[in-house]
Design an enzyme around this catalytic site. Structure first.
Site, PDB file in Angstrom:
ATOM      1  N   LEU A  11      89.767  16.142   3.295  1.00 24.75           N
ATOM      2  CA  LEU A  11      88.145  17.236   3.745  1.00 24.75           C
ATOM      3  C   LEU A  11      87.859  16.071   5.421  1.00 24.75           C
ATOM      4  CD1 LEU A  11      86.866  18.287   0.981  1.00 24.75           C
ATOM      5  CD2 LEU A  11      88.989  19.231   2.833  1.00 24.75           C
ATOM      6  N   ARG A  12      88.424  14.876   5.478  1.00 27.10           N
ATOM      7  CA  ARG A  12      87.682  14.284   7.049  1.00 27.10           C
ATOM      8  C   ARG A  12      88.114  15.330   7.992  1.00 27.10           C
ATOM      9  NH1 ARG A  12      88.861   9.005   6.225  1.00 27.10           N
ATOM     10  NH2 ARG A  12      86.734   8.208   5.136  1.00 27.10           N
ATOM     11  N   ALA A  13      89.863  15.593   8.260  1.00 24.63           N
ATOM     12  CA  ALA A  13      90.027  16.231   9.266  1.00 24.63           C
ATOM     13  C   ALA A  13      88.585  17.817   9.750  1.00 24.63           C
ATOM     14  CB  ALA A  13      91.357  16.520   9.365  1.00 24.63           C
ATOM     15  N   ASP A  60      92.944   7.171  10.585  1.00 31.33           N
ATOM     16  CA  ASP A  60      92.029   8.734   9.443  1.00 31.33           C
ATOM     17  C   ASP A  60      90.971   8.460  10.002  1.00 31.33           C
ATOM     18  OD1 ASP A  60      92.364  11.385   8.503  1.00 31.33           O
ATOM     19  OD2 ASP A  60      91.331  10.126   6.663  1.00 31.33           O
TER      20      ASP A  60
END
Length: 335
Positions: A245-247, A164
């Site tokens: 929320l990284r994506a 991720d």
């Protein structure tokens, strides 16, 4: 070595059939805070060749390779406490992160590295700085670089928490058919025979790419992210079932970098669609929707063959099979 006889890196603009990989690498070069690119694929598929070709586009950029057996101290550097105690002067012994500043840090078989090294790599790649601490003394230094990690899934996977942290992910496959293999071999042997000529043929294209990266970096902060682009990124991330929320953030940053490369001042929904697969591939928890329901994206690329992994023993490691590729903005229709 005489510059006239030095073997050049294979031209980035000549990479064969790899538009998605080229796009991901260019976006990571424009915005180093994306967190780098993870390239997954079998041995001998030109992963290191692509990384070296990218470094050649960045004027004066070092190309630094992290050895598989490197220690954490070799990676991050160290502080000489003895010097502090003796004469009160803090001396920092730079590690690989410091040496890679301003260039490309290439990590082969990143899935085989200890988690502590991968954590340090990804922290520095995302933040652009690294802090070395020892015995209550700390030293902070710039460490901005394009991180390119590669892995062969047959040799083990990265933990999801580390996957991720990579910004973008691209999967490379073997050549699709014998015709593709033959084209790769012809191009590779042509480069082996006269690398200076091949580099000269693509010099103008690579120079244009280098200028495009520099211009995009300068205008990146001025590119606007509208509500429509934000909503599209949130919808795609939600549909993929990703954690956190990284994506979403990676999609928006990558879309902004793409808009900057295209010379635009605002991100379009199409920009988000163009980068979504590479931002979601390694984070997706829900199955991908059927092809008819997905935004258009380039097909999985046939990979060029590189001898860097040892399975082409009679051929030198750097060159690979390639054909001319387009300049920025031409891997998809412009809006």
């Amino acid at each position: 070595m005489n510059p006239e006889t030095e073997i050049p890196a294979y031209p980035f603009s000549a990479l064969v059939g790899q538009p998605r990989l080229q796009q991901a690498l260019l976006l990571a070069a424009v915005d180093e805070s994306l967190g780098g690119v993870l390239i997954s694929g079998p041995r001998g598929t030109a992963k290191s060749t692509a990384a070296r070709a990218l470094a050649a586009l960045l004027p004066g950029a070092p190309f630094v390779t992290l050895p598989l057996a490197a220690s954490l101290e070799q990676l991050v550097g160290t502080l000489d406490v003895e010097d502090v105690l003796r004469d009160g002067r803090l001396r920092f012994k730079p590690g690989i992160l410091a040496r890679a500043h301003g260039g490309v840090l290439y990590v082969d078989e990143v899935n085989l590295l200890p988690d502590a090294l991968v954590d340090a790599l990804l922290d520095a790649a995302a933040s652009g700085v690294h802090t070395v601490e020892r015995d209550g003394i700390s030293e902070r230094h710039a460490s901005r670089f394009v991180l390119v990690g590669t892995m062969n899934p047959e040799e083990g996977e990265l933990r999801p928490q580390l996957l991720d942290r990579f910004g973008l992910s691209v999967v490379i496959a073997n050549p699709a058919d014998t015709a593709a293999r033959q084209a790769i071999l012809r191009a590779r042997l042509a480069f082996d025979r006269d690398p200076q000529r091949v580099a000269s043929e693509h010099a103008a294209h690579d120079a244009a790419l280098a200028r495009a990266i520099a211009t995009a970096r300068a205008r990146l902060d001025a590119v606007e992210l509208g509500d429509a682009a934000l909503a599209r990124a949130a919808d795609l991330a939600h549909a993929a079932g990703v954690d956190g929320l990284r994506a979403d953030l990676v999609m928006l940053r990558a879309a902004r970098a793409l808009a900057a490369l295209d010379g635009r001042d605002a991100v379009l929904v199409q920009d988000v669609d163009a980068v979504a697969d590479d931002a979601l591939l390694h984070r997706r928890r829900h199955p991908a929707p059927p092809p008819a329901a997905r935004p258009e994206a380039p097909p999985p690329p046939p990979a060029a063959c590189s001898g860097g992994d040892g399975d082409w023993g009679a051929l030198p490691p750097q060159p690979a099979g390639f054909e001319t590729a387009s300049l920025p903005g031409t891997w998809r229709p412009k809006a």
